[in-house]
Each structure stands twice: as C-alpha cells, then as structure tokens.
Enzyme design. Structure first.
Site, PDB file in Angstrom:
ATOM      1  N   LYS A   1      74.735  74.763  30.966  1.00 49.63           N
ATOM      2  CA  LYS A   1      73.987  74.124  31.709  1.00 49.63           C
ATOM      3  C   LYS A   1      72.966  73.529  31.688  1.00 49.63           C
ATOM      4  O   LYS A   1      72.642  71.595  32.159  1.00 49.63           O
ATOM      5  CB  LYS A   1      73.096  74.938  33.097  1.00 49.63           C
ATOM      6  CG  LYS A   1      74.293  75.911  34.134  1.00 49.63           C
ATOM      7  CD  LYS A   1      73.379  76.323  34.941  1.00 49.63           C
ATOM      8  CE  LYS A   1      74.988  77.427  35.888  1.00 49.63           C
ATOM      9  NZ  LYS A   1      74.000  78.732  36.405  1.00 49.63           N
TER      10      LYS A   1
ATOM     11  N   PHE B   1      66.763  75.948  36.592  1.00 50.10           N
ATOM     12  CA  PHE B   1      66.911  77.172  36.451  1.00 50.10           C
ATOM     13  C   PHE B   1      68.397  77.668  36.234  1.00 50.10           C
ATOM     14  O   PHE B   1      69.152  77.299  36.325  1.00 50.10           O
ATOM     15  CB  PHE B   1      66.442  78.043  36.961  1.00 50.10           C
ATOM     16  CG  PHE B   1      64.756  77.766  37.165  1.00 50.10           C
ATOM     17  CD1 PHE B   1      64.102  77.414  37.062  1.00 50.10           C
ATOM     18  CD2 PHE B   1      64.389  79.210  36.992  1.00 50.10           C
ATOM     19  CE1 PHE B   1      62.563  77.861  36.584  1.00 50.10           C
ATOM     20  CE2 PHE B   1      63.086  79.814  36.674  1.00 50.10           C
ATOM     21  CZ  PHE B   1      61.570  78.606  36.632  1.00 50.10           C
TER      22      PHE B   1
ATOM     23  N   ASP C   1      75.907  77.223  46.838  1.00 51.98           N
ATOM     24  CA  ASP C   1      76.513  76.394  46.062  1.00 51.98           C
ATOM     25  C   ASP C   1      77.756  76.214  47.007  1.00 51.98           C
ATOM     26  O   ASP C   1      78.391  74.878  46.804  1.00 51.98           O
ATOM     27  CB  ASP C   1      77.294  77.267  45.093  1.00 51.98           C
ATOM     28  CG  ASP C   1      76.752  77.427  43.509  1.00 51.98           C
ATOM     29  OD1 ASP C   1      76.375  75.605  43.768  1.00 51.98           O
ATOM     30  OD2 ASP C   1      76.474  78.942  43.307  1.00 51.98           O
TER      31      ASP C   1
ATOM     32  N   LYS D   1      79.189  79.092  69.060  1.00 48.05           N
ATOM     33  CA  LYS D   1      79.058  80.540  68.080  1.00 48.05           C
ATOM     34  C   LYS D   1      80.655  80.429  68.172  1.00 48.05           C
ATOM     35  O   LYS D   1      81.531  80.789  69.473  1.00 48.05           O
ATOM     36  CB  LYS D   1      77.900  81.715  69.143  1.00 48.05           C
ATOM     37  CG  LYS D   1      78.689  82.796  68.611  1.00 48.05           C
ATOM     38  CD  LYS D   1      77.284  84.224  69.412  1.00 48.05           C
ATOM     39  CE  LYS D   1      77.363  85.125  69.007  1.00 48.05           C
ATOM     40  NZ  LYS D   1      77.273  86.106  69.229  1.00 48.05           N
TER      41      LYS D   1
ATOM     42  N   LYS E   1      73.945  69.597  32.625  1.00 49.81           N
ATOM     43  CA  LYS E   1      73.030  68.906  33.507  1.00 49.81           C
ATOM     44  C   LYS E   1      71.882  67.957  32.847  1.00 49.81           C
ATOM     45  O   LYS E   1      71.345  67.922  33.505  1.00 49.81           O
ATOM     46  CB  LYS E   1      72.686  69.627  34.299  1.00 49.81           C
ATOM     47  CG  LYS E   1      73.570  70.242  35.436  1.00 49.81           C
ATOM     48  CD  LYS E   1      73.687  71.402  36.548  1.00 49.81           C
ATOM     49  CE  LYS E   1      74.830  71.960  36.682  1.00 49.81           C
ATOM     50  NZ  LYS E   1      75.046  72.636  37.549  1.00 49.81           N
TER      51      LYS E   1
ATOM     52  N   ASN F   1      71.114  83.832  50.087  1.00 52.47           N
ATOM     53  CA  ASN F   1      70.853  84.481  49.152  1.00 52.47           C
ATOM     54  C   ASN F   1      69.627  85.011  48.952  1.00 52.47           C
ATOM     55  O   ASN F   1      68.517  84.599  50.188  1.00 52.47           O
ATOM     56  CB  ASN F   1      71.160  83.574  47.480  1.00 52.47           C
ATOM     57  CG  ASN F   1      70.599  82.411  47.883  1.00 52.47           C
ATOM     58  OD1 ASN F   1      69.048  82.857  47.250  1.00 52.47           O
ATOM     59  ND2 ASN F   1      70.355  81.154  47.451  1.00 52.47           N
TER      60      ASN F   1
HETATM   61  O1  PMT Z   1      62.797  82.875  44.616  1.00 49.65           O
HETATM   62  P1  PMT Z   1      62.678  84.257  43.470  1.00 49.65           P
HETATM   63  O2  PMT Z   1      62.604  85.741  44.629  1.00 49.65           O
HETATM   64  O3  PMT Z   1      61.001  84.546  43.643  1.00 49.65           O
HETATM   65  O4  PMT Z   1      63.731  83.917  42.730  1.00 49.65           O
HETATM   66  C1  PMT Z   1      63.570  83.405  41.498  1.00 49.65           C
HETATM   67  C2  PMT Z   1      64.766  82.973  41.173  1.00 49.65           C
HETATM   68  C3  PMT Z   1      66.010  83.902  40.127  1.00 49.65           C
HETATM   69  C4  PMT Z   1      65.285  82.370  42.013  1.00 49.65           C
HETATM   70  C5  PMT Z   1      64.875  82.246  40.300  1.00 49.65           C
HETATM   71  O5  PMT Z   1      64.085  82.407  38.956  1.00 49.65           O
HETATM   72  C6  PMT Z   1      66.449  81.222  39.221  1.00 49.65           C
HETATM   73  O6  PMT Z   1      66.864  81.447  38.964  1.00 49.65           O
HETATM   74  N1  PMT Z   1      66.522  79.789  40.663  1.00 49.65           N
HETATM   75  C7  PMT Z   1      68.014  79.056  40.076  1.00 49.65           C
HETATM   76  C8  PMT Z   1      68.685  80.082  41.113  1.00 49.65           C
HETATM   77  C9  PMT Z   1      70.070  79.172  41.161  1.00 49.65           C
HETATM   78  O7  PMT Z   1      70.332  79.048  42.085  1.00 49.65           O
HETATM   79  O8  PMT Z   1      71.231  79.319  40.047  1.00 49.65           O
HETATM   80  P2  PMT Z   1      72.299  78.474  39.456  1.00 49.65           P
HETATM   81  O9  PMT Z   1      72.540  78.993  37.917  1.00 49.65           O
HETATM   82  O10 PMT Z   1      72.873  79.243  40.668  1.00 49.65           O
HETATM   83  O11 PMT Z   1      71.697  77.083  39.888  1.00 49.65           O
HETATM   84  C10 PMT Z   1      71.309  76.819  38.194  1.00 49.65           C
HETATM   85  C11 PMT Z   1      70.637  75.311  38.477  1.00 49.65           C
HETATM   86  O12 PMT Z   1      70.882  73.916  39.686  1.00 49.65           O
HETATM   87  C12 PMT Z   1      69.491  75.223  38.801  1.00 49.65           C
HETATM   88  O13 PMT Z   1      68.295  74.329  38.967  1.00 49.65           O
HETATM   89  C13 PMT Z   1      68.885  75.345  40.670  1.00 49.65           C
HETATM   90  O14 PMT Z   1      68.288  74.694  41.676  1.00 49.65           O
HETATM   91  C14 PMT Z   1      70.067  73.974  40.306  1.00 49.65           C
HETATM   92  N2  PMT Z   1      71.593  73.653  41.831  1.00 49.65           N
HETATM   93  C15 PMT Z   1      72.444  74.946  42.057  1.00 49.65           C
HETATM   94  C16 PMT Z   1      73.423  74.361  42.545  1.00 49.65           C
HETATM   95  C17 PMT Z   1      72.732  73.257  43.393  1.00 49.65           C
HETATM   96  N3  PMT Z   1      73.666  73.085  44.928  1.00 49.65           N
HETATM   97  N4  PMT Z   1      72.340  72.161  43.227  1.00 49.65           N
HETATM   98  C18 PMT Z   1      70.874  72.331  42.173  1.00 49.65           C
HETATM   99  O15 PMT Z   1      70.127  71.799  42.434  1.00 49.65           O
END
Ligand code: PMT
Length: 399
Positions: free
Chosen positions: A330, A316, A272, A282, A334, A203
């Site tokens: 969330k 986040f 995800d 490949k 979580k 991403n």
């Molecule tokens: O890196 P930059 O370019 O500075 O951009 C910043 C950012 C947009 C990446 C950052 O500010 C941000 O929003 N990070 C979280 C991105 C994300 O994966 O969001 P989500 O809504 O998909 O996930 C929610 C939370 O679960 C996040 O804290 C993520 O770290 C966590 N997660 C998600 C999937 C997974 N399999 N395991 C996780 O722990």
C-alpha cells in the site's frame, strides 16, 4: 517539577506510596492529597515520611479556607493514583466535596489518572462514559492492568505498576511541543454507505485510533483538522472537527481542507464499496433473496498520493494476514511516506479496542513494530517516527 499526588480510597492506595517514592527519586517535589476514604487504607504519615511534606486531607481542617486554590496554583501537574470509580465519577461531574475534588476543579494544568477498581466496575457503562468525559478534557489515563484482583475476580482493573505510571508522568512532564506550527489533517472512524433511506454498510471502526492521533497532535502543539465518520466519541479539545457520513463526503472534505495541511493521516476505515444509486424508498421484503451491485468508493488515499506535493502522507492498512507485505504494497502503490500496518480480527487490538499493536512501514525501507499499548501512546510513537522520517527524507533530498 512540582506535582500533586492525589490518592483515593481503594485497596491499591498502598501502591501510591511506591509511586511517591519513585517521583521523589526522579527529583520532583511531591505534595500528597488524600481523600477521607484513602486514609482508611494508608496512614498519611507514610506519605509524609516519603515526601517530607505534610499530607493534605480534610477540607475543613486546613489552615486557610482557600488552601485548595493556592495548592492548585502552585503545582504544575496533578496525578491521581489510584483513581477509584467514585472519584472518577465525581471528577467527571464536577462535584467538589473534599480537598482533592475541590483542588481538581481549581487546577488548570495537565492531569494524569491511574484508575483501579473491580473489573465489573471498570467495564460498567457509567465508568466508561465518565472516563470518556475525562479523556475529552485532555486528561491522560494510565490503563489498569489485567490480572487477579483483590475482590477475587480476574480481569482489567488492577492499578498499573508504579513504574508505568511514573513513565506516563515523565511523558507528560517532557511533553514536547514538536508539532507547533504544523497543520495536521486526520481522518477517523468508519464511513456509512446507504443501501436505502434506513439501511447502510459500515465497519467496526470506533474512531479511537484517529481521535487518539488528533489528541496527541494537539498536545504537541499542532493545529488539527479532524474529519470524522460517525462515532460515539467526544472530539478532543482543541481540534477542528468536520463530521461526514459517506466515503464521497469524506473525500470532498479531505480535498476542501488539504490546502494548509503539512501532514495528512488517514486512520479512517473508509468503506471500499457503495451503492452508487441509492433508492429513495425503503427496500421492501418482497423476495426471499436480494442482490445488489456495489461499486468501488473513491480511493481517497490513492488520490492524496497523487496530489500530496511536499506533504507527508501517512496511510493505515488494516489486514488480517501478511501485515508487513500488505502495508509495504500500500505504501508503494499509494505513494505514502509511512503506512501503519494494523493486524485486525485478533482480540483486544485494532478495531474498537482501547489498545493497539501496529507495525510502521516507512518509505526509507525500515519497518518498526510497536508493541501493544493504549492507542494514545501508539499515537505518540507514530508522531515520534513521523518527525524522524521527515528529517531523514529532508537529509536524503539535500534540504
Ligand atoms: O477506529 P478504531 O476502532 O480505533 O480502529 C482503528 C482502525 C483499525 C480502523 C485503524 O487503526 C485502521 O487500521 N484504519 C484503516 C482501516 C482501513 O480502511 O484500512 P484499509 O487497509 O482498508 O485501507 C488502507 C488505507 O486506505 C487507509 O488509510 C484508509 O483510510 C484508506 N482508504 C481506504 C479506502 C478508500 N476508499 N479510501 C481510502 O482512503
């Protein structure tokens, strides 16, 4: 405080006079140092009148051959405004051919830089790389404003308002060591999930938000363990960096380092979905269409929510709509103490940008919007609220 105000040669040099006035008004002792080019724009007499001190200019016209060393030792903070592309490059590469650059190399305290230049010079990869080097040294960069520039172009490059630069200086002066004794575990950047030995899903995360959090936490006295996906940023000085590639590797490292952590912040954009069985070879282009079955990756944040114990857990949420509701959902599902809701998909915010605009959703029920600001500043605001939240939770639990 005893400050050095370095002035480089750009059209914005006249605004440094207003900055010198503001700093004097705030009670600082200000020693102005000008580059030879700066003297072409503003006369040293202007600064001498404002600060009541002789302005230092020519390296070879001073009283002692080691004056740059003694000036460096006698002052606590170095501010450079405006910082031109040329000066930034010379600082990044350690060139020392005038009073200001020799002083910079001899100076060991905090440095604040307010760049100003033409928009193309600001966006040039050489300037970006030089600024990354200076950020990597822990220097605070006061981002230039966007607007009409003296060259007739419009865009970022205009020196930030002297009030904004003075505020950044005030933050540096009053930099709290309020995270001393704390261990922070921070994740940053994207993950890459291989599809075969040469392809992967990922991403747009650049790591800037997570790295800004790590840098701010170190500046406030914390021990920081930074678990980072693949990014192009130098690790902030003072952090313990652990590089990972996939969600599975990130999960492994998070739980291997959870023990000493008091606060965990999950800024990483973890993929995800992944291919649970990656082909050894490949994948060949044999058919017109190909489909792959992807499985969910481990949800690290949800698992942390179950295992966090007394730790503060900050997640986040990157969303393209219903930011506040999704962030709260969330937080609840979580078991987080705070979720930083980040609207993504809008220009100049969220992924890749140096700026961000977020909403903090707290376990206490509050929601606090943080207006657009550089990610480093957003990071400091997040920590201000994390510490307040901890006090509120302790009070609620009768500690
Ligand atoms: O890196 P930059 O370019 O500075 O951009 C910043 C950012 C947009 C990446 C950052 O500010 C941000 O929003 N990070 C979280 C991105 C994300 O994966 O969001 P989500 O809504 O998909 O996930 C929610 C939370 O679960 C996040 O804290 C993520 O770290 C966590 N997660 C998600 C999937 C997974 N399999 N395991 C996780 O722990």
């Amino acid at each position: 405080m005893k400050l050095i105000l370095g002035v480089a040669g750009g059209i914005a040099a006249y605004k440094a006079a207003e900055l010198a006035r503001l700093l004097m008004q705030e009670g600082h002792e200000v020693q102005v140092v000008m580059t030879p080019a700066a003297e072409e724009f503003v006369r040293p007499l202007t600064f001498a009148a404002l600060t009541g001190r002789k302005v230092l200019t020519n390296l070879f016209a001073i009283e002692s051959a080691i004056e740059h060393i003694s000036v460096a030792q006698e002052h606590e903070l170095l501010v450079i405004a405006p910082a031109t592309a040329d000066l930034i490059a010379r600082m990044a590469h350690g060139l020392a051919d005038d009073f200001l650059t020799t002083l910079y190399l001899a100076f060991t305290g905090p440095v604040v830089l307010a760049p100003a230049m033409n928009v193309n010079m600001w966006q040039h990869p050489a300037t970006r790389a030089n600024l990354d080097t200076l950020r990597g040294r822990g220097h605070r960069i006061v981002e230039p404003d966007s607007g009409y520039l003296a060259c007739g172009m419009t865009g970022p490059g205009r020196l930030a308002d002297p009030e904004i630069i003075a505020e950044a200086i005030a933050r540096e002066v009053h930099q709290r060591r309020d995270l001393e004794g704390e261990t922070l575990l921070i994740t940053a950047g994207p993950t890459q999930e291989p599809l075969d030995p040469v392809r992967y899903i990922s991403n747009r995360s650049s790591g800037k938000m997570g790295y800004a959090l790590a840098e701010a936490a170190v500046a406030r006295g914390a021990r920081v363990i930074l678990i980072s996906g693949p990014v192009h940023l130098p690790p902030p000085p003072g952090v313990e960096i652990i590089n990972v590639r996939t969600a599975i590797e990130m999960r492994e490292q998070v739980f291997a380092h959870l023990g000493p952590a008091d606060i965990v912040i999950k800024a990483a954009a973890v993929a995800d979905f992944h291919l649970s069985k990656v082909p050894d070879q490949k994948v060949k282009k044999t058919a017109a269409r190909i489909s792959m079955e992807l499985d969910p990756t481990p949800d690290i944040l949800a698992e942390l929510g179950r295992k966090k114990g007394d730790r503060l857990l900050i997640g986040f949420a990157a969303e393209t709509q219903n930011l506040q509701q999704e962030a709260r959902r969330k937080l609840e599902s979580k078991n987080c103490d705070m979720v930083v809701g980040n609207l993504v998909g809008v220009s100049d915010s969220g992924f890749e940008s140096d700026q961000n605009e977020v909403i903090l959703v707290l376990r206490t029920g509050e929601s606090i919007p943080l207006p657009r600001a550089p990610k480093r500043e957003i990071a400091d605001h997040i920590f201000d609220h994390v510490l307040k939240l901890r006090l509120a939770l302790h009070a609620a639990n009768g500690h």
